[in-house]
Motif scaffolding. Structure first.
Motif, mmCIF file in Angstrom:
data_model
loop_
_atom_site.group_PDB
_atom_site.id
_atom_site.type_symbol
_atom_site.label_atom_id
_atom_site.label_comp_id
_atom_site.label_asym_id
_atom_site.label_seq_id
_atom_site.Cartn_x
_atom_site.Cartn_y
_atom_site.Cartn_z
ATOM 1 N N LEU A 51 7.828 21.365 5.161
ATOM 2 C CA LEU A 51 8.282 20.381 6.132
ATOM 3 C C LEU A 51 7.122 19.432 6.413
ATOM 4 C CD1 LEU A 51 10.728 19.679 7.986
ATOM 5 C CD2 LEU A 51 9.623 21.050 9.763
ATOM 6 N N ASN A 52 7.254 18.188 5.977
ATOM 7 C CA ASN A 52 6.208 17.181 6.164
ATOM 8 C C ASN A 52 6.659 16.211 7.253
ATOM 9 O OD1 ASN A 52 3.991 15.495 5.836
ATOM 10 N ND2 ASN A 52 4.932 14.373 4.144
ATOM 11 N N VAL A 53 6.076 16.351 8.442
ATOM 12 C CA VAL A 53 6.503 15.588 9.612
ATOM 13 C C VAL A 53 5.382 14.661 10.054
ATOM 14 C CG1 VAL A 53 7.297 15.728 11.992
ATOM 15 C CG2 VAL A 53 8.032 17.438 10.338
ATOM 16 N N SER A 54 5.707 13.394 10.319
ATOM 17 C CA SER A 54 4.707 12.413 10.728
ATOM 18 C C SER A 54 4.201 12.704 12.136
ATOM 19 C CB SER A 54 5.299 11.009 10.678
ATOM 20 O OG SER A 54 4.399 10.063 11.225
ATOM 21 N N LEU A 55 2.915 12.446 12.351
ATOM 22 C CA LEU A 55 2.317 12.553 13.677
ATOM 23 C C LEU A 55 2.455 11.256 14.447
ATOM 24 C CD1 LEU A 55 0.913 14.795 11.914
ATOM 25 C CD2 LEU A 55 -1.131 14.437 13.283
ATOM 26 N N TYR A 56 2.943 10.188 13.775
ATOM 27 C CA TYR A 56 2.876 8.853 14.357
ATOM 28 C C TYR A 56 4.224 8.213 14.654
ATOM 29 C CZ TYR A 56 -1.800 9.397 12.401
ATOM 30 O OH TYR A 56 -3.043 9.867 12.081
ATOM 31 N N GLU A 57 5.265 8.588 13.901
ATOM 32 C CA GLU A 57 6.561 7.941 14.061
ATOM 33 C C GLU A 57 7.650 8.880 13.551
ATOM 34 O OE1 GLU A 57 6.452 4.450 11.579
ATOM 35 O OE2 GLU A 57 5.245 5.512 10.096
ATOM 36 N N PRO A 58 8.888 8.638 13.936
ATOM 37 C CA PRO A 58 9.975 9.552 13.543
ATOM 38 C C PRO A 58 10.340 9.436 12.064
ATOM 39 C CG PRO A 58 10.545 8.270 15.496
ATOM 40 C CD PRO A 58 9.359 7.611 14.879
ATOM 41 N N THR A 59 9.582 10.083 11.219
ATOM 42 C CA THR A 59 9.890 10.135 9.796
ATOM 43 C C THR A 59 9.345 11.431 9.221
ATOM 44 O OG1 THR A 59 9.681 8.991 7.667
ATOM 45 C CG2 THR A 59 7.789 8.896 9.113
ATOM 46 N N ALA A 60 10.130 12.058 8.368
ATOM 47 C CA ALA A 60 9.747 13.362 7.816
ATOM 48 C C ALA A 60 10.525 13.591 6.530
ATOM 49 C CB ALA A 60 10.058 14.471 8.821
ATOM 50 N N VAL A 77 -0.712 1.532 9.090
ATOM 51 C CA VAL A 77 0.394 1.126 8.237
ATOM 52 C C VAL A 77 1.569 2.067 8.496
ATOM 53 C CG1 VAL A 77 1.176 0.791 5.870
ATOM 54 C CG2 VAL A 77 -1.183 0.243 6.493
ATOM 55 N N SER A 78 2.627 1.537 9.058
ATOM 56 C CA SER A 78 3.776 2.379 9.395
ATOM 57 C C SER A 78 4.583 2.691 8.142
ATOM 58 C CB SER A 78 4.666 1.680 10.426
ATOM 59 O OG SER A 78 5.239 0.501 9.868
ATOM 60 N N ASP A 79 5.304 3.776 8.192
ATOM 61 C CA ASP A 79 6.187 4.180 7.083
ATOM 62 C C ASP A 79 7.442 4.775 7.701
ATOM 63 O OD1 ASP A 79 7.196 4.679 4.606
ATOM 64 O OD2 ASP A 79 5.895 6.377 4.164
ATOM 65 N N PRO A 80 8.269 3.927 8.322
ATOM 66 C CA PRO A 80 9.416 4.419 9.098
ATOM 67 C C PRO A 80 10.467 5.103 8.234
ATOM 68 C CG PRO A 80 9.525 2.045 8.815
ATOM 69 C CD PRO A 80 8.185 2.464 8.304
ATOM 70 N N PHE A 81 11.288 5.890 8.895
ATOM 71 C CA PHE A 81 12.378 6.593 8.216
ATOM 72 C C PHE A 81 13.361 5.598 7.605
ATOM 73 C CE2 PHE A 81 16.842 7.862 8.563
ATOM 74 C CZ PHE A 81 16.866 8.941 7.695
ATOM 75 N N HIS A 82 13.846 5.935 6.425
ATOM 76 C CA HIS A 82 14.922 5.184 5.801
ATOM 77 C C HIS A 82 15.766 6.157 4.992
ATOM 78 C CE1 HIS A 82 11.580 5.240 2.910
ATOM 79 N NE2 HIS A 82 12.532 5.369 1.998
ATOM 80 N N PRO A 83 17.063 6.020 5.037
ATOM 81 C CA PRO A 83 17.925 6.944 4.293
ATOM 82 C C PRO A 83 17.763 6.752 2.796
ATOM 83 C CG PRO A 83 19.203 5.141 5.226
ATOM 84 C CD PRO A 83 17.824 5.000 5.782
ATOM 85 N N VAL A 84 17.969 7.846 2.055
ATOM 86 C CA VAL A 84 17.847 7.816 0.593
ATOM 87 C C VAL A 84 19.117 8.417 -0.009
ATOM 88 C CG1 VAL A 84 16.547 8.649 -1.406
ATOM 89 C CG2 VAL A 84 15.339 8.010 0.700
ATOM 90 N N VAL A 94 0.827 -1.215 0.000
ATOM 91 C CA VAL A 94 0.000 0.000 0.000
ATOM 92 C C VAL A 94 0.858 1.262 0.000
ATOM 93 C CG1 VAL A 94 -1.987 -1.079 1.092
ATOM 94 C CG2 VAL A 94 -0.211 -0.085 2.522
ATOM 95 N N ARG A 95 2.136 1.144 0.368
ATOM 96 C CA ARG A 95 3.029 2.302 0.404
ATOM 97 C C ARG A 95 3.826 2.466 -0.883
ATOM 98 N NH1 ARG A 95 4.783 -0.314 6.012
ATOM 99 N NH2 ARG A 95 4.274 -2.061 4.632
ATOM 100 N N TYR A 96 3.687 1.558 -1.808
ATOM 101 C CA TYR A 96 4.427 1.599 -3.072
ATOM 102 C C TYR A 96 3.911 2.738 -3.955
ATOM 103 C CZ TYR A 96 6.016 0.098 -7.723
ATOM 104 O OH TYR A 96 6.584 0.052 -8.971
ATOM 105 N N VAL A 97 4.838 3.418 -4.645
ATOM 106 C CA VAL A 97 4.475 4.496 -5.570
ATOM 107 C C VAL A 97 4.553 3.958 -6.996
ATOM 108 C CG1 VAL A 97 5.028 6.802 -6.423
ATOM 109 C CG2 VAL A 97 5.337 6.259 -4.003
#
Length: 933
Positions: free
Chosen positions: A810-819, A735-742, A668-671
């Protein structure tokens, strides 16, 4: 700042076009015609400053006049603690002479460049937390600002308007820097095939009148404008006797009149006479045509017909006729073209104007092969009303929709100011109410007569030329006495002011009832804020949540389709019947879903909320997903995808989203790529939608928020009854979408034949809105690129004039540390190197040097004002409560964030800025036509 156009023309996707209904239209009447002694004798109000007279009053809106000719309208409404100020000048593209096209719009830009006492108006707006802008159209130029009710800001803004009216510099150096920005705006419009087609059709439809010329102007006129001529244009039209000032919302009328007298009363009455305008467009005596060929987009066919001016009684019939023919899904064009699969979407709208104007109809097609058949079907539908008369049912449906839209405008202090501004632009503000009265009273015979008179082959401008042996001529416009019709007019007597509401976080928490309905099939979380509002309006949201990442695998497109189609039919109600029921309830409703949720947004009135909720629940529980509606949805989505393939912003944003997305296809998170999205839409089957709906839709995880004028008990009863016996949906897990480096990467995305380009850059960060650094990051982003005093705006927009719009977000998550931190800009392709250099240099300078004490102090003050303004908007409060219910928060969280930001020091902001802002970590994408020309 923009060259305005009718409301829905801003949409890039014609599939989303809706009927334009202007709430008012009028011709200019002589100054003396406004005075109605019999009315004035019965009026009461605040004591008037010396030199000011009271003119007339209608339904709580009062007109005053200064000795220098300035007209003033006060529309007090204490129900929301916001104030909106509109300054309307009766000058637009209609007033431009040879070589002057675009001059009215160019002046709109220049007014913000400064006076001897203030050189950066936009920056001061931003510092004070004003939401301000300007726009230009054929008959007027207006400047407007909304802000949290504040006497100091009101006094200051009135002072700026008075200063700008007669003291704007209109300097050569400012014109030179602004020129690229104006060209950028011009080129942005050239990216839209529909807007170009509309402009070309108007140019063909008018032989002599200036309505045939685009408000943005001819490139040669704009680029070669004579500064002395521009200054003369300003001195002619920017004067008190050619302007109307409107103040609406929460303010003290007596103090405001005193402020207006103090700031504007000192301006002298002009000695010049306004140039007379006397060009009359002759009756069209044969069909005309234009064919436009551009790259990208989807096929269109359209027809334009001349009609009377917006103040003419027949204009009411034209407005309603545009709905009868062009509305979706009730309109005749929709039924004859969309339902027969000749078109993906249809539309119809009027250009209400000071002089005789036009009505436009058309269709968006899925394939060029359909163009001839669609054009034939469109013309047969439009020009066969004599043999297929309008019905009472069609008229009543259009009347109901028109009045619903009017109610929505009148009930909102900000919208009513803009609506009055539009009425003034084409004559008299009282026609805002007169138009409503005419709609209420119009007869079927009037609509039929107007259709037969003006929807003629000889009166048509089309995308094809068809000669005729016996052309018919539409009736020539006839003068009528508008002043006589308005003499003594007072409007509805049954209107009432709403309460003065304090939108502080503490009061929002105190006034909101938070509770849980413990139903057998699952709890329902409630947040109910009851308060009186203008027009007794209430905003609400119903939310359902279901499923998790595993159960939704491979079903994202099906989920989206279900949320889009769930309201389009039940075993007992067609889509048209559902629309009619909501219209009868004066209710606007929208359904939206994103995989594991469905949200239903409702705007209605006090007595209609409970029955509207009942209708929503009936639809949700009994959706039938008609095959024809799925087919229409697929065609509309595929048409949008085709448009997006050639849109620079869509291409750039999707490219970056895919680069930073680690999830596999089916998640569900795939673009998706454009191709994957189109294939998924093509592959949708009704049985898949029904299966998804049966599996996931139900009670269990339900929230309901309402803010405004309503009966809480009645709403609870409606929800309880509507949910009674409904199956429980599968358990919901977010559905979580945690931070990951890019890994940073730069993308070059060529798009041939696009006059405008788009730049975007983004960087991921491990931050949540509960992070101790978040308040400082919020401020840092505002100073970097959100406000009109920000570093990016000042450098790229103001100093170098490289972009019409440049921002950071600045798009910051309300649920987990990802932005993610994003920068974007629109620009001319030839300015690519300069724009990218300027952005990179400003990011590097901010990271190295930080912000000054003055920037931080002013930025925080502006943020506080804007946050206060946002909390005064009922829809924003509904949206926030919906989030807070899920998170277990209250507005105390919002207040705490305010306190933390207000306590920040410059060193704290700069420390956090340097901690996170890494210019080298941004991935970027540039989309446009960068070929050497």
């Amino acid at each position: 700042m923009s060259a305005s156009s009718p409301r829905h023309l801003a949409s890039r996707h014609l599939a989303s076009l809706t009927l334009l209904r202007l709430a008012a239209a009028a011709v200019v009447v002589p100054a003396a015609a406004f005075t109605a002694p019999s009315v004035l004798a019965a009026q009461s109000g605040p004591a008037l400053p010396k030199g000011m007279t009271r003119v007339t009053s209608v339904e709580g809106i009062t007109e005053y006049r200064l000795q220098n000719g300035l007209r003033v309208l006060l529309a007090p409404d204490a129900s929301k603690p916001t104030t909106t100020v509109n300054m309307t000048y009766m000058v637009g593209s209609r007033h431009e002479n040879y070589g002057e096209t675009g001059m009215a719009h160019l002046l709109e830009h220049m007014l913000f460049k400064g006076t001897p006492t203030l050189r950066n108006a936009l920056g001061e707006f931003s510092r004070r937390g004003l939401r301000a802008n300007g726009s230009t159209w054929t008959d007027r130029t207006n400047y407007f600002a909304s802000f949290a009710a504040n006497e100091d800001n009101l006094e200051w803004y009135l002072g700026w308007q008075a200063d700008a009216m007669v003291n704007s510099l209109i300097a050569r150096k400012d014109l030179d820097t602004e020129m690229t920005v104006v060209r950028n705006e011009m080129e942005s419009g050239e990216n839209n095939p529909f807007r170009i087609l509309m402009s070309k059709m108007n140019a063909v439809a008018y032989q002599w009148h200036n309505y045939g010329k685009s408000t943005i102007g001819a490139r040669s006129d704009v680029e070669n404008v004579d500064i002395s001529r521009l200054q003369a244009f300003y001195r002619t039209y920017y004067q008190p006797d050619n302007a109307v000032l409107i103040v609406s919302g929460a303010f003290d009328p007596a103090k405001t009149l005193t402020s207006i007298s103090r700031t504007f009363g000192k301006l002298p009455k002009p000695k010049r006479a306004l140039p007379p305008l006397y060009t009359v467009e002759p009756v069209q005596d044969g069909e005309r045509s234009i064919t436009l060929r551009r790259t990208g987009g989807t096929p269109l066919v359209a027809a334009l017909y001349h009609v009377p001016q917006g103040s003419h009684p027949d204009a009411t019939a034209v407005d309603l006729l545009s709905g009868i023919l062009g509305d979706n899904p009730s309109g005749r064009l929709y039924k004859n073209l969309v339902e027969s699969r000749l078109a993906a979407a249809t539309f119809g709208f009027t250009f209400d104007s000071h002089d005789p104007g036009t009505v436009m109809f058309g269709a968006q097609l899925a394939s060029p092969a359909q163009q001839d058949a669609a054009r034939e079907a469109m013309l047969k539908t439009l020009e066969s009303i004599k043999t297929e008369p309008i019905t009472e049912e069609e008229l009543e449906r259009a009347r109901t929709k028109w009045l619903k839209d009017w109610d929505a405008a009148y009930s909102d202090p900000q919208k009513v100011g803009v609506s009055l501004s539009e009425s003034i632009a084409i004559g008299d503000w009282r026609t805002f109410f007169l138009a409503r009265d005419r709609v209420r009273a119009i007869k079927l015979a009037d609509v039929q007569r107007v259709a037969e008179s003006y929807l003629l082959q000889s009166n048509r401008t089309l995308g094809a030329y068809v000669p005729t042996d016996a052309p018919q001529r539409a009736p020539a416009p006839k003068a009528f006495d508008l002043d006589k019709e308005l003499n003594g007019y007072t409007g509805d007597k049954d209107y009432a002011q709403a309460e003065a509401f304090d939108p502080t976080p503490a009061n929002l928490d105190a006034r909101t009832q938070r509770k849980t309905l413990d139903l057998p099939n699952g709890p329902v979380q409630l947040a109910l804020l009851e308060k009186s509002t203008r027009g007794r309006v209430v905003n609400a949201r119903l939310s359902l949540q279901f499923g998790d990442a595993d159960s939704l695998k491979g079903k994202m497109d099906v989920s989206r389709a279900v949320s889009a189609l769930v309201y389009r039919g039940t075993p007992t109600l067609t889509r048209q019947q559902i629309d009619d029921k909501f219209d009868a309830l004066r209710t606007d409703v929208s359904f939206a879903g994103s995989g594991t949720d469905l949200s239903v947004n409702i705007t209605t009135t006090r007595d209609n909320l409970a029955p509207a909720v009942a209708l929503v629940m009936d639809i949700l529980r009994n959706a039938s997903f008609p095959e024809a509606q799925l087919d229409e949805y697929q065609r509309g989505e595929l048409a949008s995808i085709e448009d997006d393939r050639q849109e620079p912003d869509e291409v750039a944003r999707r490219t970056l989203a895919r680069h930073g997305n680690p999830w596999p296809a089916g998640d569900v998170r795939y673009v998706q790529t454009f191709e994957e999205k189109a294939a998924a839409i093509n592959g949708l089957k009704r049985e898949d939608l029904v299966a998804f709906y049966n599996q996931f839709y139900g009670a269990g995880k339900v929230r309901f928020v309402a803010v405004g004028d309503f009966d809480g008990k009645a709403v609870e009863q409606s929800l309880t009854k509507g949910l009674e016996g409904w199956k429980t949906a599968p358990s919901y897990t977010r559905v979580s979408d945690p931070f990951h480096p890019v890994e940073p990467k730069q993308f070059d995305l060529p798009l041939p034949d696009k006059a405008n380009a788009f730049y975007a850059a983004t960087m991921p960060m491990p931050v949540q809105d509960t992070n101790a650094d978040y308040p400082a990051l919020y401020v840092a982003n505002y100073l970097l690129g959100t406000s009109e005093t920000s570093r990016l705006w000042t450098r790229v927009r103001e100093k170098e004039g490289l972009s019409y719009n440049v921002r950071s977000a600045l798009n910051v998550s309300l649920y987990e540390p990802t932005a993610d931190w994003t920068v974007y800009a629109i620009y001319a392709p030839s300015n690519r190197a300069k724009l990218e250099t300027a952005i990179k240099e400003e990011l590097a300078r901010a990271a190295k040097d930080g912000f000054t004490d003055a920037e931080v102090k002013d930025g925080i003050a502006s943020i506080m004002s804007l946050r206060k303004l946002t909390r005064a908007q009922d829809r924003a409060v509904v949206r926030t409560w919906a989030e807070y219910l899920e998170l277990g928060r209250t507005f105390a969280f919002s207040a705490d964030l305010d306190r933390k930001m207000q306590a920040l020091t410059t060193d704290q902001v700069n420390t956090v800025l340097r901690k996170y802002l890494k210019p080298e970590a941004f991935s970027s994408a540039a989309a446009g036509d960068f070929r050497a020309k």
